[in-house]
Design a protein around this motif. Structure first.
Motif, PDB file in Angstrom:
ATOM      1  N   ALA A   3      -2.739   0.536  11.536  1.00 51.72           N
ATOM      2  CA  ALA A   3      -3.611   0.680  12.512  1.00 51.72           C
ATOM      3  C   ALA A   3      -4.955  -0.098  12.207  1.00 51.72           C
ATOM      4  O   ALA A   3      -5.453  -0.838  13.311  1.00 51.72           O
ATOM      5  CB  ALA A   3      -3.901   2.023  12.519  1.00 51.72           C
TER       6      ALA A   3
ATOM      7  N   GLY B 151       1.832   2.839   2.644  1.00 47.86           N
ATOM      8  CA  GLY B 151       1.249   3.780   3.601  1.00 47.86           C
ATOM      9  C   GLY B 151       1.303   2.950   5.046  1.00 47.86           C
ATOM     10  O   GLY B 151       1.389   1.734   4.917  1.00 47.86           O
TER      11      GLY B 151
ATOM     12  N   THR C 290      -1.307   3.423   7.191  1.00 42.89           N
ATOM     13  CA  THR C 290      -2.708   3.502   7.991  1.00 42.89           C
ATOM     14  C   THR C 290      -3.164   2.124   7.988  1.00 42.89           C
ATOM     15  O   THR C 290      -3.813   1.844   8.961  1.00 42.89           O
ATOM     16  CB  THR C 290      -3.674   4.341   7.096  1.00 42.89           C
ATOM     17  OG1 THR C 290      -2.864   5.569   6.697  1.00 42.89           O
ATOM     18  CG2 THR C 290      -4.902   4.677   7.848  1.00 42.89           C
ATOM     19  N   GLU C 291      -2.932   1.178   7.123  1.00 42.34           N
ATOM     20  CA  GLU C 291      -3.351  -0.103   7.163  1.00 42.34           C
ATOM     21  C   GLU C 291      -2.970  -0.674   8.448  1.00 42.34           C
ATOM     22  O   GLU C 291      -3.576  -1.945   8.858  1.00 42.34           O
ATOM     23  CB  GLU C 291      -3.027  -0.956   5.961  1.00 42.34           C
ATOM     24  CG  GLU C 291      -3.628  -0.521   4.594  1.00 42.34           C
ATOM     25  CD  GLU C 291      -3.443   0.914   4.234  1.00 42.34           C
ATOM     26  OE1 GLU C 291      -2.343   1.369   4.552  1.00 42.34           O
ATOM     27  OE2 GLU C 291      -3.890   1.471   3.375  1.00 42.34           O
TER      28      GLU C 291
ATOM     29  N   THR D 222       0.734  -1.159   0.224  1.00 42.71           N
ATOM     30  CA  THR D 222       0.019   0.008   0.031  1.00 42.71           C
ATOM     31  C   THR D 222       0.870   1.286  -0.151  1.00 42.71           C
ATOM     32  O   THR D 222       0.312   2.464  -0.589  1.00 42.71           O
ATOM     33  CB  THR D 222      -0.931  -0.041   1.285  1.00 42.71           C
ATOM     34  OG1 THR D 222      -0.112   0.195   2.184  1.00 42.71           O
ATOM     35  CG2 THR D 222      -1.796  -1.176   1.214  1.00 42.71           C
TER      36      THR D 222
END
Length: 70
Positions: free
Chosen positions: A46, A41, A43-44, A39
């Motif tokens: 979390a 990032g 955020t995944e 990805t």
């Protein structure tokens, strides 16, 4: 510990705990690294940890309480 009969406590707790910790926590760094690579990032991560927390909380809610039994 009180949810298991006395004769099953050591073996049942040890095998269950070690197998789950080993399978879940052992794979966590690999899964998180793969999520970052795919990805791009963080955020995944979390979301992954939130899902793990919800799964643990749901499991705890399903365990019957036996603290008052002999």
């Amino acid at each position: 510990m009180e949810m298991f009969p006395e004769h099953d406590r050591l073996f049942g707790c040890t095998v269950g705990f070690i197998s789950r910790v080993g399978s879940f926590m052992g794979l966590t760094p690999m899964i998180e690294s793969s999520l970052i690579m795919v990805t791009g990032g963080v955020t995944e991560l979390a979301f992954y940890m939130s899902e793990a927390g919800f799964a643990a909380a749901a499991t705890l809610c399903l365990i019957p309480g036996r603290s008052g039994e002999p």
